[in-house]
Design an enzyme around this catalytic site. Structure first.
Site, mmCIF file in Angstrom:
data_model
loop_
_atom_site.group_PDB
_atom_site.id
_atom_site.type_symbol
_atom_site.label_atom_id
_atom_site.label_comp_id
_atom_site.label_asym_id
_atom_site.label_seq_id
_atom_site.Cartn_x
_atom_site.Cartn_y
_atom_site.Cartn_z
ATOM 1 C CB CYS A 181 64.444 53.250 31.717
ATOM 2 S SG CYS A 181 65.033 54.347 30.429
ATOM 3 C CB CYS A 217 63.169 61.160 30.164
ATOM 4 S SG CYS A 217 62.656 60.165 31.562
HETATM 5 FE FE1 FES Z 1 63.688 56.002 30.407
HETATM 6 FE FE2 FES Z 1 62.134 58.069 30.568
HETATM 7 S S1 FES Z 1 62.148 56.343 31.858
HETATM 8 S S2 FES Z 1 63.698 57.714 29.150
#
Ligand code: FES
Length: 148
Positions: free
Chosen positions: A33, A104
């Site tokens: 991400c 996360c």
């Molecule tokens: Fe990557 Fe939350 S989407 S840490």
């Protein structure tokens, strides 16, 4: 979708910033991400109590909220107690996270471990139960592909 506590910690994050000359600094990211979290610890030499903890997170709202809660949870704890601040503990303190956001909270746990690891390295000590942290939590996460 998000609990009130998550929204509160996202909108009013506690302990944002840096600690100059921190006892330990840990940075971890998730290549998938692109989010990055850095945690700074100020540890008392004598008592081994975490006097202060700050963070800088470049990431999603859940990453900001979990960093904020994680710093609140480790403050005032001993190193060994801080080892118990797992992603589960952080999530519970936030009244939960949606399943797609669980990863996360792992960033927060790993960032604390990375900062403790840095402290241990600098002081030539071993912290029970602490393994060398990954700098990218996505490594070895392939099987959890569908959680994104
Ligand atoms: Fe990557 Fe939350 S989407 S840490």
């Amino acid at each position: 979708m998000y609990s009130e506590k998550v929204m509160d910690h996202f909108q009013n994050p506690r302990n944002v910033g840096e600690i100059p000359d921190a006892s330990g600094v840990g940075t971890v990211g998730n290549a998938k991400c692109g989010d990055i979290m850095r945690i700074f610890l100020d540890i008392d030499e004598e008592t081994k109590i975490i006097k202060d903890c700050k963070f800088k997170t470049f990431g999603c709202g859940a990453a900001v909220a979990t960093s904020s809660m994680a710093t609140e949870l480790v403050k005032g704890k001993t190193i060994q107690e801080a080892m118990e601040v797992t992603n589960k503990a952080v999530m519970e303190a936030l009244d939960g996270l949606p399943p797609v956001k669980v990863h996360c909270s792992l960033l927060a746990e790993e960032a604390i471990h990375a900062a403790l690891w840095d402290y241990a390295q600098k002081h030539g000590i071993t912290i029970e139960g602490l393994e060398k942290p990954k700098s990218d939590i996505h490594e070895g996460e392939e099987e959890a592909e569908d959680t994104y």
